[in-house]
Structure formats: C-alpha cells, structure tokens
Design an enzyme around this catalytic site. Sequence first.
Site, short mmCIF file in Angstrom:
data_model
loop_
_atom_site.label_atom_id
_atom_site.label_comp_id
_atom_site.label_asym_id
_atom_site.label_seq_id
_atom_site.Cartn_x
_atom_site.Cartn_y
_atom_site.Cartn_z
N TYR A 116 67.82 7.40 1.66
CA TYR A 116 66.47 7.89 1.93
C TYR A 116 65.76 6.98 2.94
CZ TYR A 116 67.29 10.46 -2.46
OH TYR A 116 67.81 11.24 -3.46
N HIS A 135 76.49 8.90 -5.04
CA HIS A 135 75.64 9.82 -4.30
C HIS A 135 76.45 10.76 -3.42
CE1 HIS A 135 71.57 10.12 -1.92
NE2 HIS A 135 71.85 11.22 -2.61
#
Length: 333
Positions: free
Chosen positions: A59, A143
């Site tokens: 992010y 992830h």
Amino acid sequence: MTAEVAKLLNRGRSGHGVIGLGGSPLGNFARPVSEDEAARTVRRAWARGIRYFDTAPHYGLGLSERRMGAELCRHPRAEFVLSTKVGRLIVPNPRPRERDEDGFAVPGDRTRRWDFSPTGVERSLRESLERLGLDSVDILYVHDPDQAWEGAAREGLASLARLKAAGLVKAIGVGTNSTAGLADLIEEGLVDVIMLANRYSLLDHSALDSVLAPAHRADIAVVAVGVFATGLLSTARPAPHATYEYRAADAEVAGRANRIAAICEDHSVELPAAALAFPLLHPAVAAVAVGMRSPREVDEDLRQFETDVPDGLWRDLVAEGLIPAGSVRTHGR
C-alpha cells in the site's frame, strides 16, 4: 474461530461486531491523501473505538505502514490488533518512474519484488516493523500469492509458520481476492485466518460454499474486505459510473445493486449499512475491514456499521433471489 484470533479481534468488538480500518487509502490508493489527513483519519478511528488496523507494504510502497504506525505508536500496544502482509519486498526500482504504476499515487523510485521465501518473509516483517515504528504485529498474511506463482501460498505459509513458532507473530493467514485453493489450506490446518477481498458481499457470494463453509467447520476466522464492492455499494443508491471490481459497473450488476438498494429503502436502511452487516451474518466471518481516507469517512462508515438491520430485510433479499438462503440461515442473532 481459533482462540488466539478471537482474543485478538475481541479488542475491537462492539455490539455490532468488529470493524477494522483498512490501510490502502492511507497509502494513496487511487489519489493522494495528505500527511495531516492521514494522521487525523487514524486518530479519529481510535477516538471512535476502532481497534483493528490492517496495512501492507504494497500500500503505497510502505507509505500506509509509516502513516499508520506513526499514530498507533502513541497507544498501548496491548489495546489494538494490527495486521500486515508479506510477499512483496519494497526495493529500489531499476527503472525509476515519476509515479508508481500499481495504483498508488506515490513516487515510482521503488518497486515491489515477489518473495515468499523464509529469508524474504523475515526481511519483509523486519522492514514493516521499522516502517511502523512498532515491535510487533499480531496477524501476518501472505499477500496475493495467487498473483505470484503456483505454490506461493504454501511457500509463504511455511515461512510464516516459522515466525509463529518463534513467537514473533500470533496468527497467520492469507490475504487474497481469490477463493482458489483456500479450502485446501484451511482443511490442512495451515492458516488461522483468511482475509478475503470482494468474494463475499451483497453482490458476490462465491466464497459462501468454497471458503466460508470449510472455514466454519475448521474454526478458522475470515475477515471480509471489499464489502462495498470497490464503490458500487458505498452510497445509499449506486452512483452513476460507480465502480465494481475496480472497473465501471456493467448494467447487470448495477441493476442488482439498485434492486438491493430499493429493498433496503423499504426497511429504512441505507445500502452501505446492509453491505457492512451482510458478511457478519455468517459465523465464520469474524470482522470486516474498510478502507478509510478521512475522518469524515470514519464517521460515515461507523454510522452505517452501527445501524440495526432488521431480519426482514434479509428475508426479502432472499425471496427476491438477491442473496442465497444459506447466508441468512447461519444468522445467529
């Protein structure tokens, strides 16, 4: 769910369940958020009682972790639960660009490199802790392993299992948009928790039998994210040109969203409130997490989350064929 995950998430439990602050917007996903706005967003979430925070190196190339950690370090570590992710190392970009090309409004002088090896995972956690300014995270997710290569999930989870055995994290799991292979990982006891994006919402029920049912049998927690369907369910009536799966919604899915919104109106409930409440009807779903980029969004999301949704709304949605009956039969309230 596993006792450790239940204990962690109970730090953030309210009468309506657990809602977490998703950190993607704080990494400047889609558009910039100022340093001041990011700080005030986390502060507002804390002041309003949110105690579950999720972030990732992905992010904003570490920006979300830095911003979130700068605020969370002000609070006693035992009072909140924090999750981040591994699988993408943040490294110098051999071909620097003006902007990141992966959806975040940040400079492109660094880039992401897949690595689920023990060395890569240990490095990823170490660098995340440095960015966060904290000495621990509670939950660590592999992830998007489905986007890397076949077998990445198992490789990553084996690496995470070593960290958990060493006491460096309390719970491990997978964060993904894909349901593929999750049932096997659940049934083999390789995960404590699944963070599942976009696959269990008012508009997408594909995880009901493929993930939630085996998770419930195995007492594995699911954190539902993407419950607003990347925008289409985030307003009382779907906005023109609203996105679904990060693209403009087509006529069919927009039509379904509008039908759901109309039934919500019949019950004096706004569509976002139903979108937040729906996943938590299932006993496998321990929490929802929502990206928030401003104090105003924090307040609005909590207003919707704290809405009492009548059972009659769910019955009407089932009767109209808009949600599966199985999603309501599991409703235990």
